[in-house]
Design a protein around this motif. Structure first.
Motif, PDB file in Angstrom:
ATOM      1  N   VAL A 160       0.858  -1.192   0.000  1.00  0.00           N
ATOM      2  CA  VAL A 160       0.000   0.000   0.000  1.00  0.00           C
ATOM      3  C   VAL A 160       0.891   1.238   0.000  1.00  0.00           C
ATOM      4  O   VAL A 160       2.022   1.189   0.475  1.00  0.00           O
ATOM      5  CB  VAL A 160      -0.932   0.020   1.235  1.00  0.00           C
ATOM      6  CG1 VAL A 160      -1.870  -1.157   1.195  1.00  0.00           C
ATOM      7  CG2 VAL A 160      -0.122   0.015   2.518  1.00  0.00           C
ATOM      8  N   PRO A 161       0.405   2.340  -0.560  1.00  0.00           N
ATOM      9  CA  PRO A 161       1.246   3.541  -0.650  1.00  0.00           C
ATOM     10  C   PRO A 161       1.680   3.986   0.750  1.00  0.00           C
ATOM     11  O   PRO A 161       0.859   4.143   1.649  1.00  0.00           O
ATOM     12  CB  PRO A 161       0.324   4.586  -1.291  1.00  0.00           C
ATOM     13  CG  PRO A 161      -0.701   3.786  -2.015  1.00  0.00           C
ATOM     14  CD  PRO A 161      -0.886   2.529  -1.223  1.00  0.00           C
ATOM     15  N   ALA A 162       2.997   4.159   0.906  1.00  0.00           N
ATOM     16  CA  ALA A 162       3.520   4.610   2.188  1.00  0.00           C
ATOM     17  C   ALA A 162       4.063   6.035   2.066  1.00  0.00           C
ATOM     18  O   ALA A 162       4.054   6.788   3.022  1.00  0.00           O
ATOM     19  CB  ALA A 162       4.624   3.672   2.673  1.00  0.00           C
ATOM     20  N   LEU A 163       4.552   6.352   0.888  1.00  0.00           N
ATOM     21  CA  LEU A 163       4.999   7.714   0.621  1.00  0.00           C
ATOM     22  C   LEU A 163       4.066   8.296  -0.431  1.00  0.00           C
ATOM     23  O   LEU A 163       3.894   7.704  -1.494  1.00  0.00           O
ATOM     24  CB  LEU A 163       6.445   7.735   0.105  1.00  0.00           C
ATOM     25  CG  LEU A 163       7.515   7.220   1.065  1.00  0.00           C
ATOM     26  CD1 LEU A 163       8.891   7.351   0.426  1.00  0.00           C
ATOM     27  CD2 LEU A 163       7.477   7.978   2.379  1.00  0.00           C
ATOM     28  N   LYS A 164       3.489   9.446  -0.094  1.00  0.00           N
ATOM     29  CA  LYS A 164       2.502  10.004  -1.018  1.00  0.00           C
ATOM     30  C   LYS A 164       2.939  11.373  -1.497  1.00  0.00           C
ATOM     31  O   LYS A 164       2.268  12.370  -1.276  1.00  0.00           O
ATOM     32  CB  LYS A 164       1.149  10.114  -0.308  1.00  0.00           C
ATOM     33  CG  LYS A 164       0.651   8.781   0.243  1.00  0.00           C
ATOM     34  CD  LYS A 164      -0.501   8.990   1.201  1.00  0.00           C
ATOM     35  CE  LYS A 164      -0.950   7.688   1.838  1.00  0.00           C
ATOM     36  NZ  LYS A 164      -1.838   7.936   2.976  1.00  0.00           N
ATOM     37  N   GLY A 165       4.104  11.409  -2.109  1.00  0.00           N
ATOM     38  CA  GLY A 165       4.569  12.679  -2.647  1.00  0.00           C
ATOM     39  C   GLY A 165       5.378  13.460  -1.625  1.00  0.00           C
ATOM     40  O   GLY A 165       4.929  14.463  -1.088  1.00  0.00           O
ATOM     41  N   VAL A 166       6.559  13.000  -1.371  1.00  0.00           N
ATOM     42  CA  VAL A 166       7.430  13.671  -0.410  1.00  0.00           C
ATOM     43  C   VAL A 166       8.437  14.524  -1.166  1.00  0.00           C
ATOM     44  O   VAL A 166       9.060  14.050  -2.117  1.00  0.00           O
ATOM     45  CB  VAL A 166       8.169  12.646   0.468  1.00  0.00           C
ATOM     46  CG1 VAL A 166       9.230  13.336   1.318  1.00  0.00           C
ATOM     47  CG2 VAL A 166       7.178  11.895   1.352  1.00  0.00           C
ATOM     48  N   SER A 167       8.567  15.778  -0.757  1.00  0.00           N
ATOM     49  CA  SER A 167       9.550  16.657  -1.386  1.00  0.00           C
ATOM     50  C   SER A 167      10.299  17.427  -0.312  1.00  0.00           C
ATOM     51  O   SER A 167       9.701  17.871   0.665  1.00  0.00           O
ATOM     52  CB  SER A 167       8.862  17.664  -2.312  1.00  0.00           C
ATOM     53  OG  SER A 167       8.092  16.993  -3.276  1.00  0.00           O
ATOM     54  N   PHE A 168      11.597  17.514  -0.468  1.00  0.00           N
ATOM     55  CA  PHE A 168      12.374  18.423   0.379  1.00  0.00           C
ATOM     56  C   PHE A 168      13.738  18.629  -0.249  1.00  0.00           C
ATOM     57  O   PHE A 168      14.129  17.927  -1.168  1.00  0.00           O
ATOM     58  CB  PHE A 168      12.495  17.906   1.818  1.00  0.00           C
ATOM     59  CG  PHE A 168      13.189  16.564   1.941  1.00  0.00           C
ATOM     60  CD1 PHE A 168      14.570  16.499   1.981  1.00  0.00           C
ATOM     61  CD2 PHE A 168      12.441  15.396   2.021  1.00  0.00           C
ATOM     62  CE1 PHE A 168      15.201  15.264   2.105  1.00  0.00           C
ATOM     63  CE2 PHE A 168      13.078  14.174   2.125  1.00  0.00           C
ATOM     64  CZ  PHE A 168      14.456  14.105   2.171  1.00  0.00           C
TER      65      PHE A 168
END
Lengths: 512, 343, 316, 366
Positions: A274-282
């Motif tokens: 299942v999606p665990a990261l949903k669009g991480v930006s840094f």
């Protein structure tokens, strides 16, 4: 709440393990109806003492009194009969069993000749739930539950066996701040219901928050009996370590340089798909520490694994300088200059049976430095590298050929830290770098992280300890449900961070 | 490590010097006593078949002729050459190899020890491609198994023709061990004679791939019985005893092989004989008498080394007369059972 | 193509399935033993040796007393005794369970042949008389059902016993308190211990039970099917049973399914007299089928979590 | 031994003489015994490696026997087809052919393990049986049968035979016997070289490092950038090559063709004992091979000299294994002053746990 009656009285307990005197003439008493904290560093003998009380280990000498009467405890069965229950640091739960089966184990309700009685099991758990307010689904598979609920099941298990004296070994080590708070509520309720609680911990703030009295152990001996109201963090720490310790990290303000590491809209799945990261930006700059705060299980583990190249992404980009390193595997990431301190030290960070020297090249076993044509190991290069790092990082070991299995937790962690920092990487991803190590090693690792930062490394620090994040980070990113909801300054109030970590506050998705 | 290995070599050299005195002769024993060594094949001594019979022959020779006899059982095929060499190198007068599978080993070792007598049951001293080397010091103890097979085959055919089978299905079976010549000789004679007596007969031929495990032959026999076979001829040594018992359980008839196997099961009405003990004894005697001759010694009805014996059954007189008549014709050379299984 | 039509024809005969079931049961008993042992966390690759020992002593006893029941008892005990050795070495001394298992297999092979020579000299091991072995029993009435009657109800008594055991062991493992405890010990002995369960007792009992079952299988082989003993007569069945157990994912019925595949292979091979194909190629079939099945959907299997790990009390 | 009822001294003497050529009485020829032992030892070394290497990766290769047969079959086929060519060309080609065949055979188990998680214990047992039946098929009525009805293949040509150490000459007398009885062949050196290669691979290369890491902790290996699946496959391929080499050497040096003795060959199973006894190290494997080979060869001499069934050596073998299991050797070695490298003792070898448990099963990465 507590009275002068002693629920547990251990007198002159001594236990010798091969090469270690785990308990040396230990006296330990707990009053009925109190929460008694047993504190000490790793290896101080707390767990051994409690294992003796629970019958898992037999003392060489000394006596045990329960409720004022001498007790012979030769196994857990005797302990249970004396109303003692223990929640172990590493849960004694069987992931493939249901909650009900786990709770009932050892005192199973039976119908017919010997059939396990699911109906009675369910009823018993509902009854406990009603009495103590510990809601649990008896038919859930234990392995599917979050850690907090697993711990709750452990407590229910102990209560089901009719325990009046509950031993909790490092119960908050695996919990989120919220879960810890809930646990403390449960403990207070239990005391109200007449239970006595022994609480093993090395987290002093928690100890001060929850306990009535404190016993401090160091190197197998009791070094202090304290009353919680009359003491403070510093004095407990001094007793524990045997010298004055610096609880705050001393650091200069960061001098961030150019952006060297950029994560853009990263998505990835968890082990269960299942999606665990949903669009991480840094963005990460040279010479700064970006802390990732968040309740565990909100994607931090997946994030670090993706960045370290051991988990595949489903979308997004990772840039090191101008290079796209999104699809790199663990080895090529390292070669590109991204180092990684994994959160699971013993499982993922080290090969326990390997020597220190061998562990110090883990992940670089094919690099040009250590392997000729990526294939033939260059033993001399490996050894001199190992000797240098052992000295530089103060790894306490008889030799570089000692198996890391035989090192203390702190020294094991130093091996990983040395390995990952020894190459002076461009980017260092440090996940729970001080989990489960003693105060001395924590101090050392913190100092090294700051030094590395000051030398220009970009550091991503992931930690479940909000204190650690706040004292080390130059910026704090808060993660919630697979997204970074906010990036805060290092002096952001704890309350605000706590709110963000639980999904409150104004989400700023994709903030940079 | 290197030094250690050198050390071992040195030790070995010393040991060699000590033993060199012994050489090929045998000063430890009296000059007269003949020494015979028997090497079994992998079936082992208690194979209830030819290894056992060879041992019986050796025992008889020890009792009758006053020789010294020793045995080595081969645990696997790797051991044939070393076991044969063991006896030969110690100056035994006669080294007996037992079984068809040992032919190249006999050929090799006999070539190395031309002064030692060798004998091999069911074979000859051959090279690796099984070509007979015709060594003068090797006696080939060969049997015409097809003769014995034919006699019991005729019995089965006659009984079927006369409607004396349990259900008279005109189906009989043979359970072989591995499909190799000595086994197929038996089956060839059996099939040939049965068809001669009862042209409508159907002969099922199966192999267990084993010479020792009764379970395997039992299941092959059960399959044949399930397909209406009423006589089961076992040609698989110890394994075949399972076939005999399967026949007993299913209340059909069976034939034993090599030795008289009437004790194995009441269903055994006769056994096809192959007197390995006689052959072994004869060979030993020839050495004792100084009349050893290399080359083929053929054991057959002629020298009473093949044949049949009646077991747990009252054979009708006319059937017995027919079978004996067949034996006489074969002995006289007027009829020759084939060595290969007829189609 | 005749070979294929031969086999197709064969598949519809009761004889074939009767033989299949019988062959499968020989494998099932040790496989069930393996399931119990490994469910309790002790790796058992010594079924071969336990079975062989059982077979040998069963035959010796049967020849001495002419009583198949007593002899079966002896066989079961002999298997149990071998298992007890494995238990002591691997539970008490925490030895490597693979090494111990291999040692038992070698030991049994050597011991039995050596004892043949001591007891019977260089002669035959005797043969049981026709009615001295474990009996084949037709169950009145039921055996007359077309096809199934022959397959299911005209079998050796051990077959019926084994089928009952199959169900019993399944129920025991997955429905009863004892089963829950056995599985708990195999998954997480520390958890079981802290719950007041005697880990050593459970493991000892489970391993010894596996020996008893293997011994029973040995008895079936030696005094039910063969009526004699021959060296190494188990012929790798213990290893096949091991494979069946793993293939069957450590469950009784899964193991039974795998045993049926191997049993079917044996039974098809036994029909080589009526199949027009190389019996040798035919014999490869069950093994190739197993490989193909493994390569397909059912490949992955995970054993009990603590399988093979000696339990040290107080460790974490 | 005493319970055996025969003279125990004679039995030990027979065993020692037959195994190591020492203390020979009864006119046994020590040189012959040593030669015979070495012939047995040779294939045990390489098959022992074929079991030990996967052990290091947490894999239990029960399939050394099948891999050996694959190697033997392939060597035989090449040896028959090219047997009349020059030996320096034919032998290496055929040996490599045998190794590739063994590799392929083991590789099937490796691929199934790595890709679908099929337990290698099951698959290698299955592959053993397939190989055994294949050999039967080939030489009983099959395409490889010699044209005379015997259960054997035609012999390989002269160009495919490894030379013996001593001249193959019936008339030349060495150590009191014709020199051709000493069957010890140059395959011994190949096996020793293989052992050296194994040690080098395991301890001196990054691949060996990775194989050991996979055996100890798949998670750690993965974090170290090791492709666990690939490593499992590569490990099995290499192991199979060693086993295949054993089969090839047996054909090249001893049998010169497939015979029915391969129906009942047990080298690949003895190899498990060798690998366990040798504690997974090259030196250990060589020593364990010598021990087992000596017991094997000594048993026969013991039977002929002392009249004790050769099968007693199996009992001895088992007792030695038990003592290994209970780690007596470790205890003894710690007592010895020169007991070096304690790290290489059993704890280093993945225990049964590693072989049968989850850690040996690659987990699916998403």
């Amino acid at each position: 709440m507590s009275d002068e009656r002693l629920a547990v009285d251990l007198r002159g307990i001594t236990k010798q393990f091969p090469g270690v005197l785990a308990n040396s003439n230990v006296d330990f008493s707990v009053r009925a109806g109190e929460i008694h904290a047993l504190v000490g560093e790793n290896g101080a003998g707390k767990t051994t003492l409690m294992n003796i009380l629970y019958g898992l280990v037999h003392a060489d000498s000394g006596e045990i009194l329960v409720d004022g009467k001498p007790a012979r405890i030769s196994g857990p069965r005797d302990a249970i009969a004396h109303g003692i229950g223990m929640v172990h640091q590493h849960f004694m739960l069987i992931p493939v069993f249901t909650v009900g089966e786990n709770v009932m184990l050892g005192r199973e309700p039976v119908t017919g000749p010997d059939f396990y009685d699911h109906r009675h099991a369910r009823q018993a758990i509902q009854e406990l739930t009603r009495r103590y307010g510990l809601a649990l689904d008896p038919d859930a598979r234990m392995g599917d539950l979050p850690v907090g609920l697993q711990q709750r099941a452990e407590i229910v298990k102990v209560l089901y066996r009719g325990a009046n004296i509950l031993i909790l070994d490092e119960p908050t080590g695996v919990l989120t701040p919220q879960e810890s708070k809930e646990l403390f509520g449960v403990l207070r309720d239990l005391v109200k219901a007449g239970k006595t609680i022994i609480f093993i911990s090395h987290k002093l703030r928690e100890v001060l928050e929850i306990s009535d009295r404190i016993t401090v152990m160091r190197r197998g001996k009791v070094v202090g009996h304290l009353t919680t109201k009359e003491t403070d963090e510093e004095s407990i720490a001094t007793l524990m370590v045997g010298r004055e310790v610096l609880l705050r990290v001393d650091k200069k303000p960061a001098q961030p340089g150019a952006v060297t590491f950029k994560v853009e809209n990263l998505t990835a799945n968890s082990d269960r798909g299942v999606p665990a990261l949903k669009g991480v930006s840094f963005e990460l700059r040279e010479g700064e520490i970006l802390g990732i705060a968040g309740v565990e299980g909100n994607g931090q583990s997946e994030l670090t694994e993706v960045l370290a190249g051991s988990r595949r992404v489903t979308g997004g980009r990772v840039l090191l300088g101008d290079r796209d390193v999104t699809t790199f595997d663990a080895r090529t990431e390292r070669e590109a200059g991204i180092a990684f301190i994994p959160e699971d030290r013993r499982g993922a960070g080290l090969v326990l049976s390997y020597s220190i020297a061998e562990n110090l090249i883990l992940g670089r076993q094919r690099s040009h430095q250590f392997a000729w044509h990526e294939f033939v190991l260059q033993l001399n290069a490996i050894w001199s590298w190992a000797r240098r790092l052992v000295k530089e990082f103060d790894i306490r070991t008889p030799s570089i050929n000692t198996a890391v299995r035989n090192l203390s937790g702190g020294n094991q962690q130093k091996v990983i830290v040395a390995r990952e920092m020894g190459t002076h990487p461009k980017v260092l991803i440090a996940a729970q770098p001080t989990r489960g190590v003693d105060i001395g090693a924590i101090e050392f690792i913190h100092r090294r992280l700051i030094a590395e930062r000051d030398a220009g490394t970009a550091i991503l620090l992931v930690s479940a300890e909000l204190d650690e994040i706040r004292s080390l980070s130059d910026r704090i990113a808060v993660m919630y449900e697979g997204q970074i909801v906010s990036i805060e300054p290092p002096d952001a109030p704890e309350e605000r961070l706590g709110l963000l970590m639980t999904g409150g506050g104004a989400p700023r998705v994709g903030a940079a | 490590m290197v030094h250690k290995r050198l050390g071992i070599l040195g030790l070995a050299a010393v040991a060699l010097m000590i033993a060199a005195a012994c050489g090929g002769s045998s000063p430890g024993t009296t000059a007269k006593q003949i020494k015979v060594g028997l090497v079994t094949d992998t079936g082992g001594l208690n194979d209830k078949s030819f290894n056992h019979l060879a041992y019986v022959g050796l025992q008889k020779a020890i009792a009758d002729l006053g020789i010294k006899g020793d045995v080595i059982e081969s645990k696997n095929g790797d051991e044939y050459v070393p076991n044969l060499t063991n006896f030969a190198s110690k100056g035994y007068d006669l080294v007996l190899g037992n079984g068809f599978l040992m032919q190249p080993a006999i050929g090799t070792v006999a070539g190395q020890f031309p002064n030692v007598h060798f004998a091999i049951v069911d074979g000859a001293g051959t090279d690796a491609s099984f070509k007979d080397l015709k060594l003068p010091n090797v006696q080939d103890l060969l049997f015409k198994e097809q003769e014995s097979g034919a006699l019991v085959g005729a019995m089965a055919g006659m009984l079927e023709k006369q409607g004396k089978g349990p259900a008279n299905t005109h189906v009989i079976g043979a359970v072989g061990g591995i499909s190799i010549p000595p086994v197929n000789h038996y089956i060839a004679g059996y099939k040939w004679a049965a068809a001669m007596e009862d042209p409508s007969i159907k002969v099922l031929v199966g192999y267990s791939n084993d010479f020792s495990d009764p379970t395997k032959c039992s299941s092959v026999a059960k399959s044949q019985i399930g397909n209406k076979a009423e006589f089961i001829f076992q040609v698989a040594g110890g394994c075949g005893l399972g076939a005999l018992q399967a026949a007993g359980q299913a209340k059909v008839y069976s034939f034993g092989v090599d030795a008289d196997q009437k004790d194995a099961d009441p269903s055994v009405i006769a056994s096809a004989l192959k007197k390995v003990d006689v052959a072994v004894y004869t060979s030993i005697k020839s050495v004792v008498n100084g009349k050893f001759q290399g080359g083929e010694t053929r054991f057959s009805l002629q020298n009473d080394a093949t044949g049949y014996t009646l077991d747990n059954f009252n054979l009708p007189a006319d059937v017995k007369a027919e079978v004996d008549g067949l034996a006489a014709k074969i002995k006289a050379g007027t009829l020759t059972p084939p060595a290969d299984i007829p189609a | 193509m005749t070979a294929i039509s031969d086999i197709l024809h064969l598949l519809f005969t009761a004889n074939l399935w009767q033989a299949t079931l019988s062959a499968a049961i020989l494998l099932l008993l040790p496989a069930l033993g393996g399931v119990i042992s490994e469910r309790s966390g002790v790796v058992n690759i010594a079924m071969e040796g336990m079975m062989l020992t059982g077979a040998f002593f069963g035959v010796v006893a049967a020849l001495a007393w002419h009583n198949p029941w007593l002899a079966t008892g002896v066989a079961i005990l002999a298997g149990g005794l071998m298992a007890a050795v494995h238990a002591v070495v691997s539970i008490q001394f925490r030895a490597d369970q693979i090494v111990s298992g291999i040692a038992i297999n070698i030991f049994a092979a050597g011991l039995t042949v050596f004892l043949i020579n001591r007891i019977f000299g260089l002669q035959d091991v005797g043969h049981l008389g026709p009615n001295e072995g474990l009996p084949y029993i037709s169950i009145g009435g039921l055996d007359q059902i077309p096809f199934f009657g022959k397959v299911l109800f005209q079998q050796n008594i051990v077959v019926y016993v084994a089928l009952v055991l199959l169900v019993l062991i399944h129920v025991l493992l997955f429905r009863t308190r004892i089963g829950l405890r056995i599985r708990a010990v195999g998954e997480h002995p520390q958890a079981a211990d802290t719950a007041g369960i005697n880990v050593f007792f459970i493991r000892y009992s489970a391993v010894i039970t596996s020996g008893l079952l293997s011994g029973l299988s040995g008895a079936f082989l030696a005094i039910g099917v063969s009526n004699t003993f021959v060296p190494n007569m188990t012929d790798g069945r213990g290893y096949i049973a091991l494979a069946a157990m793993i293939f069957g994912k450590w469950t009784p019925f899964g193991a039974f399914g795998a045993c049926l595949i191997f049993g079917l292979g044996e039974a098809i091979y036994a029909n080589n007299s009526i199949i027009h194909a190389s019996p040798y190629l035919l014999s490869m079939l069950p093994y190739i089928i197993t490989l193909v099945v493994l390569a397909g959907v059912v490949g992955r299997s995970s054993p009990p979590a603590a399988d093979g790990i000696p339990y040290v009390p107080g460790s974490e | 031994m005493a319970i055996a009822g025969a003279d125990p001294l004679a039995a030990y003497q027979g065993l020692l003489c037959g195994g190591l050529g020492a203390l020979c009485g009864g006119c046994e020829n020590p040189a012959l015994q040593i030669s015979n032992t070495i012939v047995f030892v040779t294939p045990l070394i390489t098959t022992g490696i074929a079991v030990a290497l996967p052990f290091r990766a947490g894999l239990f290769n029960i399939g050394a026997e099948g891999q050996l047969l694959a190697g033997a079959v392939t060597y035989t086929v090449i040896g028959i087809k090219l047997g009349n060519g020059p030996a320096p060309v034919v032998i290496p080609v055929a040996l490599i052919g045998g190794m590739l065949a063994g590799s392929l055979w083991a590789g099937i188990a490796g691929v199934l393990k790595a890709l679908v998680g099929a337990h290698e214990v099951v698959t290698t047992i299955m592959l053993n049986y397939v190989a055994q039946w294949l050999v039967r098929f080939l030489i009983i009525g099959g395409p490889l049968q010699a044209p005379n009805g015997f259960s054997a293949s035609p012999p390989t040509g002269p160009g495919a035979r490894l030379p013996t150490l001593l001249p193959h000459d019936n008339s030349l007398i060495i150590f009191g016997l014709p020199s051709s009885v000493y069957r010890v062949h140059t395959g011994l050196f190949i096996a020793l070289a293989a052992a050296a290669l194994f040690a080098f691979l395991l301890w001196r290369t990054s691949l060996g490092y990775e194989i050991r890491a996979v055996g100890q902790s798949q998670r750690a290996a993965r974090y170290a950038g090791v492709d666990v699946r690939r490593t499992i496959i590569v490990t099995m391929l290499i192991a199979g090559a060693f086993s295949g080499l054993a089969g090839a050497i047996q054909i090249a040096g001893v049998d010169h063709g497939l015979t029915d003795k391969y129906f009942s060959d047990t080298t690949g199973f003895d190899a498990i004992a060798v690998a366990l006894l040798g504690l997974g190290s090259a030196t250990g494997i060589i020593l364990a091979s010598i021990l087992l080979g000596a017991l094997h060869a000594g048993g026969a001499v013991m039977q002929s000299d002392a009249g004790i069934s050769a099968n007693l050596v199996l009992v001895l073998q088992a007792l030695i294994l038990f003592s290994i299991a209970a780690n007596f050797v470790g205890a003894i070695r710690r007592l010895l002053p020169f007991g070096r490298k304690p790290a290489a003792l059993p704890p280093d070898l993945p225990p049964a746990a590693g072989l049968m448990s989850e850690s040996a099963t690659p987990t699916v990465q998403t």
